[in-house]
Design a protein around this motif. Structure first.
Motif, mmCIF file in Angstrom:
data_model
loop_
_atom_site.group_PDB
_atom_site.id
_atom_site.type_symbol
_atom_site.label_atom_id
_atom_site.label_comp_id
_atom_site.label_asym_id
_atom_site.label_seq_id
_atom_site.Cartn_x
_atom_site.Cartn_y
_atom_site.Cartn_z
ATOM 1 N N VAL A 105 -25.279 40.402 -49.512
ATOM 2 C CA VAL A 105 -25.964 39.199 -49.008
ATOM 3 C C VAL A 105 -27.164 39.624 -48.159
ATOM 4 C CG1 VAL A 105 -25.764 37.137 -47.558
ATOM 5 C CG2 VAL A 105 -23.884 37.759 -49.089
ATOM 6 N N GLN A 106 -26.996 40.649 -47.343
ATOM 7 C CA GLN A 106 -28.112 41.138 -46.531
ATOM 8 C C GLN A 106 -29.249 41.665 -47.414
ATOM 9 O OE1 GLN A 106 -25.747 43.759 -43.972
ATOM 10 N NE2 GLN A 106 -26.531 42.616 -42.209
ATOM 11 N N ARG A 107 -28.906 42.384 -48.482
ATOM 12 C CA ARG A 107 -29.916 42.896 -49.409
ATOM 13 C C ARG A 107 -30.703 41.731 -50.014
ATOM 14 N NH1 ARG A 107 -31.211 43.003 -54.316
ATOM 15 N NH2 ARG A 107 -29.373 41.856 -54.970
ATOM 16 N N HIS A 108 -29.977 40.715 -50.425
ATOM 17 C CA HIS A 108 -30.606 39.532 -51.013
ATOM 18 C C HIS A 108 -31.529 38.853 -49.990
ATOM 19 C CE1 HIS A 108 -30.816 36.383 -54.063
ATOM 20 N NE2 HIS A 108 -30.671 35.498 -53.096
ATOM 21 N N LEU A 109 -31.070 38.737 -48.760
ATOM 22 C CA LEU A 109 -31.870 38.113 -47.703
ATOM 23 C C LEU A 109 -33.137 38.927 -47.423
ATOM 24 C CD1 LEU A 109 -32.063 35.830 -45.591
ATOM 25 C CD2 LEU A 109 -30.801 37.322 -44.024
ATOM 26 N N ARG A 110 -33.013 40.262 -47.400
ATOM 27 C CA ARG A 110 -34.184 41.123 -47.146
ATOM 28 C C ARG A 110 -35.285 40.916 -48.188
ATOM 29 N NH1 ARG A 110 -30.326 44.873 -45.871
ATOM 30 N NH2 ARG A 110 -30.462 45.876 -47.901
ATOM 31 N N GLN A 111 -34.901 40.588 -49.407
ATOM 32 C CA GLN A 111 -35.886 40.380 -50.469
ATOM 33 C C GLN A 111 -36.664 39.075 -50.289
ATOM 34 O OE1 GLN A 111 -33.519 40.500 -54.030
ATOM 35 N NE2 GLN A 111 -33.706 42.723 -54.219
ATOM 36 N N LYS A 112 -36.087 38.120 -49.567
ATOM 37 C CA LYS A 112 -36.684 36.784 -49.526
ATOM 38 C C LYS A 112 -37.069 36.291 -48.129
ATOM 39 C CE LYS A 112 -34.381 35.350 -53.707
ATOM 40 N NZ LYS A 112 -33.874 34.233 -54.437
ATOM 41 N N PHE A 113 -36.734 37.059 -47.101
ATOM 42 C CA PHE A 113 -36.986 36.602 -45.737
ATOM 43 C C PHE A 113 -37.630 37.743 -44.967
ATOM 44 C CE2 PHE A 113 -35.053 35.762 -41.375
ATOM 45 C CZ PHE A 113 -35.966 34.781 -41.029
ATOM 46 N N GLN A 114 -38.727 37.450 -44.295
ATOM 47 C CA GLN A 114 -39.529 38.474 -43.637
ATOM 48 C C GLN A 114 -38.798 39.175 -42.487
ATOM 49 O OE1 GLN A 114 -43.347 37.001 -42.457
ATOM 50 N NE2 GLN A 114 -44.171 39.028 -42.064
ATOM 51 N N HIS A 115 -37.896 38.483 -41.815
ATOM 52 C CA HIS A 115 -37.217 39.061 -40.646
ATOM 53 C C HIS A 115 -35.688 38.938 -40.784
ATOM 54 C CE1 HIS A 115 -41.050 39.506 -38.644
ATOM 55 N NE2 HIS A 115 -41.332 38.256 -38.951
ATOM 56 N N PRO A 116 -35.088 39.646 -41.741
ATOM 57 C CA PRO A 116 -33.643 39.497 -41.973
ATOM 58 C C PRO A 116 -32.782 39.914 -40.781
ATOM 59 C CG PRO A 116 -34.497 41.380 -43.171
ATOM 60 C CD PRO A 116 -35.680 40.649 -42.614
ATOM 61 N N GLU A 117 -33.317 40.756 -39.924
ATOM 62 C CA GLU A 117 -32.554 41.200 -38.753
ATOM 63 C C GLU A 117 -32.302 40.059 -37.767
ATOM 64 O OE1 GLU A 117 -36.800 41.271 -37.572
ATOM 65 O OE2 GLU A 117 -35.760 41.957 -39.369
ATOM 66 N N ARG A 118 -32.972 38.940 -37.947
ATOM 67 C CA ARG A 118 -32.777 37.789 -37.061
ATOM 68 C C ARG A 118 -31.442 37.093 -37.302
ATOM 69 N NH1 ARG A 118 -34.664 36.244 -32.931
ATOM 70 N NH2 ARG A 118 -35.229 34.135 -33.502
ATOM 71 N N LEU A 119 -30.832 37.322 -38.460
ATOM 72 C CA LEU A 119 -29.561 36.682 -38.788
ATOM 73 C C LEU A 119 -28.422 37.676 -38.553
ATOM 74 C CD1 LEU A 119 -28.234 34.081 -39.935
ATOM 75 C CD2 LEU A 119 -28.361 35.171 -42.189
ATOM 76 N N ARG A 120 -27.490 37.309 -37.677
ATOM 77 C CA ARG A 120 -26.328 38.156 -37.407
ATOM 78 C C ARG A 120 -25.254 37.896 -38.457
ATOM 79 N NH1 ARG A 120 -29.916 39.730 -34.922
ATOM 80 N NH2 ARG A 120 -30.009 40.213 -32.711
ATOM 81 N N PHE A 121 -24.553 38.947 -38.826
ATOM 82 C CA PHE A 121 -23.491 38.850 -39.817
ATOM 83 C C PHE A 121 -22.150 39.161 -39.182
ATOM 84 C CE2 PHE A 121 -26.960 38.757 -42.672
ATOM 85 C CZ PHE A 121 -26.498 38.259 -43.870
ATOM 86 N N ARG A 122 -21.144 38.368 -39.539
ATOM 87 C CA ARG A 122 -19.756 38.580 -39.103
ATOM 88 C C ARG A 122 -18.909 38.670 -40.375
ATOM 89 N NH1 ARG A 122 -22.423 38.052 -34.816
ATOM 90 N NH2 ARG A 122 -22.755 36.165 -33.648
ATOM 91 N N VAL A 123 -17.925 39.558 -40.374
ATOM 92 C CA VAL A 123 -17.022 39.675 -41.522
ATOM 93 C C VAL A 123 -15.580 39.506 -41.061
ATOM 94 C CG1 VAL A 123 -18.571 41.142 -42.879
ATOM 95 C CG2 VAL A 123 -16.860 42.195 -41.397
ATOM 96 N N MET A 124 -14.775 38.975 -41.975
ATOM 97 C CA MET A 124 -13.363 38.747 -41.679
ATOM 98 C C MET A 124 -12.547 38.929 -42.952
ATOM 99 S SD MET A 124 -11.458 35.165 -40.591
ATOM 100 C CE MET A 124 -11.849 35.180 -38.845
ATOM 101 N N VAL A 125 -11.422 39.638 -42.811
ATOM 102 C CA VAL A 125 -10.394 39.655 -43.851
ATOM 103 C C VAL A 125 -9.290 38.745 -43.326
ATOM 104 C CG1 VAL A 125 -8.699 41.020 -45.114
ATOM 105 C CG2 VAL A 125 -10.968 41.977 -44.634
ATOM 106 N N ALA A 126 -9.106 37.612 -43.964
ATOM 107 C CA ALA A 126 -8.154 36.597 -43.496
ATOM 108 C C ALA A 126 -6.805 36.796 -44.184
ATOM 109 C CB ALA A 126 -8.693 35.205 -43.783
#
Length: 191
Positions: A105-126
């Motif tokens: 998802v981050q790779r995809h965002l980097r291709q389309k958004f100039q500042h992808p580092e502005r979006l924080r990512f959280r992951v969870m195994v539920a």
């Protein structure tokens, strides 16, 4: 928050239960959430498919992988490899799986958004069908590689919101301008 689809298929009870919690917890937030979000990559014959993917203006991006196993299905955990019994596969790697989904998802965002580092990512195994007592009794509580695991007690509306608040303390989602938020939503299919 907009939710797609409104309800999950009942044959995937773990996903359906967690989806209901996410919907209730985030219903008043600005954002969009998907059950069964898919990303396809050109030249590859597979897709990346987080069970649940959330874009929240306040909390950032949340990638959730749900496993409907019981504690008896997990024989042993060796770092990121879980040895399973009476399961669809003898070994699974849910932590690596959710991390790979996040990276895609981050790779995809980097291709389309100039500042992808502005979006924080959280992951969870539920793991909605395993309690913390069961987890500890099996000796898994001390495993370092299971940090993003959420057990039954955390998979309530209050527990999920507490987890998000803790994520915010550790790695806050910065305020996104209207333009940034719109670009993120457009890049990841939220508009």
């Amino acid at each position: 928050m907009r939710f797609y689809p409104e309800s999950a298929a009942p044959e995937y009870r773990a996903e359906s239960d967690v989806w209901d919690i996410v919907k209730e917890a985030l219903k008043d937030e600005d954002g969009v959430a998907w059950h069964g979000y898919r990303l396809y990559r050109k030249g590859r014959s597979y897709s990346y498919a987080p069970d649940i993917f959330v874009l929240s203006r306040r909390y950032g991006a949340i990638v959730i992988e749900c496993k409907g196993c019981s504690i008896d299905n997990i024989y042993a955990i060796y770092n990121t490899v879980w040895q399973m019994e009476d399961w669809y596969k003898p070994e699974i790697t849910p932590v690596s799986q959710v991390e790979s989904q996040r990276l895609e998802v981050q790779r995809h965002l980097r291709q389309k958004f100039q500042h992808p580092e502005r979006l924080r990512f959280r992951v969870m195994v539920a793991l909605p069908f395993i309690t913390s007592v069961q987890w500890a009794d099996k000796g898994f509580a001390e495993e370092e590689a299971v940090e993003p695991v959420a057990l039954a007690e955390n998979l309530t509306v209050d527990g999920f919101l507490a987890w998000l608040d803790q994520c915010q303390l550790e790695n806050p989602q910065p305020h996104l301008t209207d333009t940034e938020w719109s670009e993120i939503l457009n890049a990841l299919g939220g508009r």
